[in-house]
Design an enzyme around this catalytic site. Sequence first.
Site, PDB file in Angstrom:
ATOM      1  N   TYR A  67       2.541   6.296  -1.969  1.00 16.16           N
ATOM      2  CA  TYR A  67       3.520   7.366  -1.781  1.00 16.16           C
ATOM      3  C   TYR A  67       4.749   7.263  -2.682  1.00 16.16           C
ATOM      4  CZ  TYR A  67       0.788   8.247   2.448  1.00 16.16           C
ATOM      5  OH  TYR A  67      -0.228   8.515   3.316  1.00 16.16           O
ATOM      6  N   VAL A 109       0.825  -1.202   0.000  1.00 14.27           N
ATOM      7  CA  VAL A 109       0.000   0.000   0.000  1.00 14.27           C
ATOM      8  C   VAL A 109       0.860   1.252   0.000  1.00 14.27           C
ATOM      9  CG1 VAL A 109      -1.703   1.313   1.307  1.00 14.27           C
ATOM     10  CG2 VAL A 109      -1.923  -1.177   1.100  1.00 14.27           C
ATOM     11  N   CYS A 110       1.895   1.269   0.832  1.00 17.79           N
ATOM     12  CA  CYS A 110       2.744   2.464   0.919  1.00 17.79           C
ATOM     13  C   CYS A 110       3.439   2.752  -0.402  1.00 17.79           C
ATOM     14  CB  CYS A 110       3.775   2.306   2.038  1.00 17.79           C
ATOM     15  SG  CYS A 110       3.049   2.378   3.694  1.00 17.79           S
ATOM     16  N   THR A 111       3.847   1.703  -1.095  1.00 22.11           N
ATOM     17  CA  THR A 111       4.495   1.900  -2.387  1.00 22.11           C
ATOM     18  C   THR A 111       3.541   2.538  -3.377  1.00 22.11           C
ATOM     19  OG1 THR A 111       5.985   0.031  -2.041  1.00 22.11           O
ATOM     20  CG2 THR A 111       5.619   0.726  -4.317  1.00 22.11           C
TER      21      THR A 111
END
Length: 1000
Positions: free
Chosen positions: A603, A598-600
């Site tokens: 962001y 998700v972070c990849t």
Amino acid sequence: MDTLETSKSLDKELYSRQLYVLGLPAMQRIQGAKVLLSGLQGLGAEVAKNLVLMGVGSLTLHDPHPTCWSDLAAQFLLSEQDLGRSRAEASQKLLAELNGAVQVCVYTGDITEDLLLDFQVVVLTASRLEEQLRLGTFCHKHGVCFLVADTRGLVGQLFCDFGKNFTVQDPTEAEPLTAAIQHISQGSPGILTLREEADAHHFHTGDWVTFSGIEGMVELNGCDPRPLHVREDGTLEIGDTTAFSPYLRGGAVTEVKRAKTVSHEPLDAALLQPRVVAQSPQEVHRACCLHQSFRALHKFQQLHGRPPKPWDPVDAEMVVDLAQAMGPLKGTEGEPLEEQLDEALVRTVALSSAGGLSPMAAVLGAVAAQEVLKAISGKFMPLDQWLYFDALDCLPEDGDPFPNPEDCAPRHCRYDGQTTVFGADFQEKLSHQHYLLVGAGAVGCELLKGFALMGLGAGGRGGVTVADMDHVELSNLSRQFLFRSQDVHRQKAEVAAEATRRLNADLQVTPLNLPLDPSTEDIFGDDFFARVDGVAAALDTFEARDYVAARCTHFLKPLLEAGTTGTRGSTGVFIPHVTENYRAPSSDAASEDAPDPVCTVRYIPTTTEHTVQWAKGEFDDLFCESAKTINSHPEALSSPEDLVKSQKQPLLQTMRGVLTERPQTWRDCVLWALGHWQLRFHHGITQLLRTYPPDRVQEDGAPFWSGPKQCPQPLEFDASQDTHLLYVLAAANLYAQMHGLPGSQDQTALRGLLNLLPLPDPQNLDRIFASELELDSPSGCKQLHEDLKTWKKGPPLEPLTFEKDNDSNFHVDFVVAAASLRAQNYGIPAAGHAETKRIVGRIIPAVVTTTAAVAGLVGLELYKVVGGPRPRHAFRHSYLRLAENYFSRWVPKAPDIQEFHHLKWTCWDRLEVPAGQPERTLGSLLALIQELQGLRVTMLLHGSALLYSAGWSEEKQARHLSHRVTDMVKKAPRQRVLVLELGYEGEEYDTNFPRLHYKL
């Protein structure tokens, strides 16, 4: 030659999967093409079906010969009622029903030279060599692409002549390679460094490339194609960049495909110097022997006025003599080959050449149709120039008796073309088989057609059960030929079963509108599989294939499976105790449904796929989940405290955006969309760079923004830029739809309105951004709660469920624009409209030619499976790439043998124990196992339930050992066997012992 004058627009939904393979320009050329097809036996019918489904403009059929019994084993357009009728006339009606956009005509006269000039492509099947030479010479002279296709029993032949200077616009199926740029130096040559080192391996010296999205060295953007030189360190030389501006950031390098020219010889010359498609010297020799065999068969026909009789040794020896008399085998340059003519091969070809088999027609018809499309469209590299394919491995092994002539004599029935090769006894065996087909999609439809023509399950206790829970969609019709437009929205299994019965009324077909997965094990259980002889899988996910394969291993059933992607296809055959079992490719299985972190995605995106995934998530949150939350959880809005407890405030804050009350007008929706543009592509990036500035360094001293992590840059809104405008247009319309308001498609008016609207207050955007990071203040939550009261009081919102196949509702437009803007933020190559739809919809590109080919290959393996016990070397896995003319068949691996002490086993082995009388206790079962295996059991599992462990206390062991086995497990209805997993004393951690089948 003339092309078809047509004003019809291309039905992009009907051909959607095909467009991903061929592209719009090629499809438009195909739609305007005129093709003549002479010969409507099984092979000709396959070619015709494929061309009609793929949307060729006009297809003219020619075959004045009367339908006979031997046609029906491979010609699915004919039936017993057509006996005596012209094959072409009898086939025309059903072909025309496959695609209303294709003109299907019948020509009844002789093929004249004037007739040939009216077509771009001429295809001959089941024709005499004299006619092939006459027509081939004329076509070569006048620039008409010419093909000859033929099957004789278990061997097939295809010849292509596209002229002396045929231009291939796009030689390969692969999309042009695009890679993100890390840096470009000024110099001669300029050195380009790719952001991902692995991408360098995909470029080759001599490739041509262009550039886009570069900041600084803008002279390269949209430049004429430049040649590459790949250096040893993986960097790329791109020519002189000395006079260009210094490189700053971003950009992508994209491969430019270049047209190629091929030169073909006419048939009379190519007969004597055959250029054959082959992957090894052994294949070249075999193909040359088959080439000589076909020439000898033509000579036999010319001398005797008939083909060789089935399995007649006298006729076969005459064919061998004729082949020998043609002199030594010759290669592509006319030079004699070192190897001699394989007389045994020629003899076998002659003995079995009288038959017409549906699997062979399917394979050769698919390849021939693909070559026709290459000739029309200039898409993909054509054959150079002969292809020979044989499946003589379907015949009995060396040393086993061949069928006798009496058993193969015609019986005036629909299977005569097949019994001519395999005999009447084999046909009877086929009819009593009961097979499960999992999947009634494109491959499933082709398999059902093959089953009907072969007579699989057409008598006695035989039958076919087809399981599929999906419904027919419009996009299915271009490659799933059992379906028609009136079947759209009906259950696939039911429609396919009805259509298959029309092909062969004797076939017993049972449709089940169900998936084959853990939820249906009470239906597809012990009793069901006890009646099944084998399983054919036509599934489009590795997860589904793995499950079906596991069931086949459990029930010891042979599995035949096939799959396709574009012009690539593969088939596999898995036989209990003979071959390995099915295992999905590890990398594909792992990545098939695994989401990126998700972070990849949120962001630090690094790939085009990340940007599309992010954009799709934006759509779902903004226009679906937020509406569902307000509609379904009004209690979350009862107080600021409840809003915080619901953990929905970030979602609802974003949905509210810059508005303080529910939108009432189109202008309100545009204002919201503009605010969200600013939040996502300018303000949010600015805030991210405050936390992770461009010069941020990690603990190890390495720059944070380096390698694949490209430092993002905020965008400035500009209504004159199409992507900026499209985003606001799509977002505002979707926001209006969700609130029940009218939208607008007037881009000129929207651009004017945007020039009047002020950009959102940065403080307002700060508030939204803080809420999304769950850093919202109590006062911020209170204000959100107050603003959302208008949403709560109004009518329910309309959640928008994403639709990938509708291009008029702004769903895809929003994702395309959002992903493109996200890509601009991070200097990532942007996906186009079609590529975005493919990624979001997880669409598998597909064409009917590949589908038909793999179904034919499965049918050939089915002959072997039904024929009785065969050694492993008789079976073949297959892989093909029709675009690149690559064909490979190989022997499956043997099952791995595992060992533990004195035990040896494979994945197919199990320990079988009857329940016994009286019913066994757990203690007596363990004692029996120890007696049989000579090993002490230390663990016993049923599923995830631990029934026994040697590590338990003596009291607990004693308590469990006294219980009856069936009292300790949960059984499904009608379950006949319990499957238990064993652990033994002294075992290694990863040892997979044979499972215990405890029969109830």
